[in-house]
Every structure is written in structure tokens, then in C-alpha cells.
Design an enzyme around this catalytic site. Structure first.
Site, short mmCIF file in Angstrom:
data_model
loop_
_atom_site.label_atom_id
_atom_site.label_comp_id
_atom_site.label_asym_id
_atom_site.label_seq_id
_atom_site.Cartn_x
_atom_site.Cartn_y
_atom_site.Cartn_z
N SER A 1 0.83 -1.24 0.12
CA SER A 1 -0.17 -0.14 -0.21
C SER A 1 0.81 1.18 -0.04
O SER A 1 1.74 1.20 0.82
CB SER A 1 -0.92 0.01 1.17
OG SER A 1 -1.73 1.04 1.34
N HIS B 1 2.47 12.28 -1.50
CA HIS B 1 2.02 13.47 -1.12
C HIS B 1 3.13 14.26 -1.62
O HIS B 1 4.38 14.45 -1.17
CB HIS B 1 1.73 13.69 0.35
CG HIS B 1 0.56 13.03 0.97
ND1 HIS B 1 -0.56 13.21 0.66
CD2 HIS B 1 0.62 11.96 1.78
CE1 HIS B 1 -1.52 12.67 1.31
NE2 HIS B 1 -0.76 11.86 2.11
N HIS C 1 -2.53 7.23 -4.83
CA HIS C 1 -2.43 6.06 -3.96
C HIS C 1 -2.64 4.85 -4.63
O HIS C 1 -3.23 4.78 -5.81
CB HIS C 1 -3.81 6.21 -2.94
CG HIS C 1 -4.20 5.13 -2.57
ND1 HIS C 1 -5.46 4.30 -3.02
CD2 HIS C 1 -3.73 4.06 -1.40
CE1 HIS C 1 -5.47 3.17 -2.15
NE2 HIS C 1 -4.76 3.14 -1.13
N HIS D 1 -20.12 12.13 3.58
CA HIS D 1 -20.46 13.51 4.42
C HIS D 1 -20.49 14.70 3.74
O HIS D 1 -20.92 15.77 4.19
CB HIS D 1 -19.71 13.35 5.90
CG HIS D 1 -18.16 13.34 5.72
ND1 HIS D 1 -17.66 12.37 5.17
CD2 HIS D 1 -17.64 14.53 5.97
CE1 HIS D 1 -16.12 12.64 5.34
NE2 HIS D 1 -16.20 13.93 5.53
#
Length: 309
Positions: free
Chosen positions: A99, A103, A113, A182
Site C-alpha cells: 500500500s 504526497h 494512492h 458526508h
């Protein structure tokens, strides 16, 4: 052995590939940065297994880059793994994967990613249950159509040998998965995401996982090369830090890998290496209309068919 059976030679094959993939990606990022190297931190897990975390910080091109390999064992799968597959509760497991989160320093270079992983869940007297998962996605701060098209073109190339429906299916899965409910907002421009892959047997599934892993660098490095020397100032850096906040929110609220690692007693430093070095939040902030920052929301943070528009 049936096409759905799994043996130690299969597990060794996947492990060797993942270790090689981590080496290849680390070497590529060290070459393009040219100023710093990865620090390796090998670790062991009390319940079983371990891994090697590699982190680069303070580079000329990459402000922070983390590339983690892990191969862990446990007596029972955590809730994040059995929520959608309750029949696996009570099985012992081993999980391995690579993984990474990158940045960049320059706000004109997108964050990226990637993840490829393999799970085996076992129970005495029953056939092992195994599956692959993974993908890669891109999170720009300033959008470029040619970058988005390149990213998705390479994603499609990774999938093409495995059937015409694979890319559109995994692209849609990625758009749905990397969505901040959200905020009612995508994390970025997507890419590929898949999980629970085993229906066509081990060789097909493993080859597809490896193809996704092998296409990450060809998808990302040309974008880095195009954007890393663009001049930027405090305005762009401030916006990058603000948008990085969305990255943190997704990883801590929704990301399956983060939840699996924390719930299974994984190594916190390795699990949270994906978090950016600098980030900020503002109350109810919105970009000014007509600015490049507003363009990100209007044109790029929306699911699009980048290859056929």
C-alpha cells in the site's frame, strides 16, 4: 487441485511479487526526487507476521511518500473484513499487500494512492477462502484534462487483457468507493478499485492484481514529470493543505485498509503513514468563482467518462 484451491506455492508467488513491487516503486521515486532516500523500518506483529515500511520525507519532489509491505496472520478476521462476508467470521487469516500514498511538494502534482492485496481465510476441515483486491486513484489539487485522460488510459490498459468489461466496472467501483458521503464529494478523479476477486481462479485473479500493480508507475510518473517544476506560491500551497484535509477524512472514516489494520492490531505507524505532513481545515470555506480552485470542484470532482468525452 481445483482452479479455486490455494497452496503454499501460490502464497509464496504473491509474496515474492509484492516484495519486488515495493522495491521497484521505491527505486523509481528515489530517482525522480534525487534528494532523499527511503528509510526502511522492518517490524514484527505480536500475533503473527510483520512487514517493512518505507518512508521518504522532506524531498525536493515528494514532501512525504510511504510504501508499505505487510504479511500478517491472525486467529480471527476483524469486523471490517467480515461485515460484508459474515460467513468468514471465526476463520484464521493471513493478509499481505503493498500500500502506498504519495504526497508531492508541488501543489500542481496530484497525490496518488495504490494498493494491491491478497487474503486467505482458513478453517479446519474446510477449503481455504481467498481473494485479491486493490487499485489506484489520483487526487489532484489543480486539474489538467490531459493528466486525467492519461491516468485513466493506463488504468484501462491494465484491465484490457482480462475482458472488456473490467475497466468500466472497476472505474465505477472506484468512483463509488472513494466518495466522501458526508461531503457528497469524490476524493479525486478515481481510477480503479476492486475487491473479493477470485471467481475466475487463482491464475487469472493473480495476473489481474499484478497488472494493476505494474501499471501504477506508468500511470503516475509522467504526470509527476509534467507538473513538478511548475512555479507555485503560498496560495497554491494553502489550497493543497486544505484539500489534503479531505484525504485525511476519507482515510480515517471510510478506508477499509486503515480500518482493517487498526482493528486487527496492526502497527499504527505503518497504517497511518498515508496521512499528509501538513494539512488544515477551515469552517465552511468555498473557492472564489472563476478561480483555478473553483475549477477543481466544477470540472474534476465529478465522476466523468474521461476516455470517451
Amino acid at each position: 487441485m481445483s482452479s479455486n484451491s490455494i497452496g503454499e506455492q501460490h502464497i509464496a508467488q504473491v509474496r515474492n511479487y509484492l516484495l519486488q513491487l515495493q522495491d521497484t516503486i521505491c527505486k523509481a521515486f528515489e530517482q525522480i526526487d534525487g534528494s532523499v532516500h527511503f528509510i526502511e523500518d522492518s517490524w514484527q506483529r505480536d500475533e503473527g507476521g510483520g512487514g517493512r515500511s518505507r518512508v521518504m520525507e522532506g524531498g525536493a519532489v515528494f514532501e512525504k511518500a510511504g510504501i508499505n509491505f505487510s504479511h500478517v496472520f491472525g486467529s480471527g478476521l476483524p469486523a471490517s473484513a467480515t461485515a460484508s462476508r459474515p460467513e468468514l467470521a471465526g476463520r484464521s487469516f493471513q493478509a499481505m499487500g503493498v500500500s502506498l500514498v504519495i504526497h508531492p511538494r508541488n501543489p500542481y502534482v496530484p497525490t496518488s494512492h495504490a494498493n494491491v492485496r491478497f487474503f486467505v481465510a482458513e478453517k479446519e476441515g474446510a477449503e481455504p477462502v481467498w481473494w485479491f483486491g486493490g487499485g489506484f486513484d489520483l487526487t489532484p489539487y489543480y486539474g489538467y484534462v490531459e493528466d486525467a485522460q492519461h491516468w485513466h488510459r493506463i488504468a484501462r490498459e491494465a484491465c484490457t487483457p482480462f475482458g472488456e468489461t473490467v475497466y468500466p466496472h472497476y472505474k465505477q467501483w472506484c468512483d463509488d468507493y472513494f466518495f466522501l458521503k458526508h461531503r457528497h464529494e469524490p476524493r479525486g478523479i478515481g481510477g480503479l478499485f476492486f475487491d473479493d476477486l477470485n471467481e475466475n481462479g487463482f491464475e487469472y485473479s493473480c495476473a489481474l492484481m499484478m497488472s494493476v500493480g505494474n501499471h501504477y508507475l506508468p500511470a503516475y510518473l509522467p504526470i509527476v514529470e509534467r507538473r513538478k517544476d511548475i512555479a507555485w506560491g503560498e496560495r497554491e500551497k494553502d489550497f493543497q493543505r486544505y484539500r489534503r484535509g479531505r484525504y485525511v477524512e476519507f482515510n480515517l472514516v471510510y478506508d477499509r485498509g486503515t480500518l482493517f489494520g487498526l482493528q486487527s492490531g496492526g502497527r499504527t505507524e505503518a497504517i497511518l503513514m498515508s496521512l499528509p505532513p501538513e494539512v488544515n481545515w477551515r469552517y465552511n470555506w468555498h473557492p472564489q468563482p472563476g478561480t483555478p480552485e473553483a475549477e477543481l470542484y466544477e470540472l474534476f470532482l465529478k465522476p466523468r467518462d474521461w476516455l470517451n468525452e
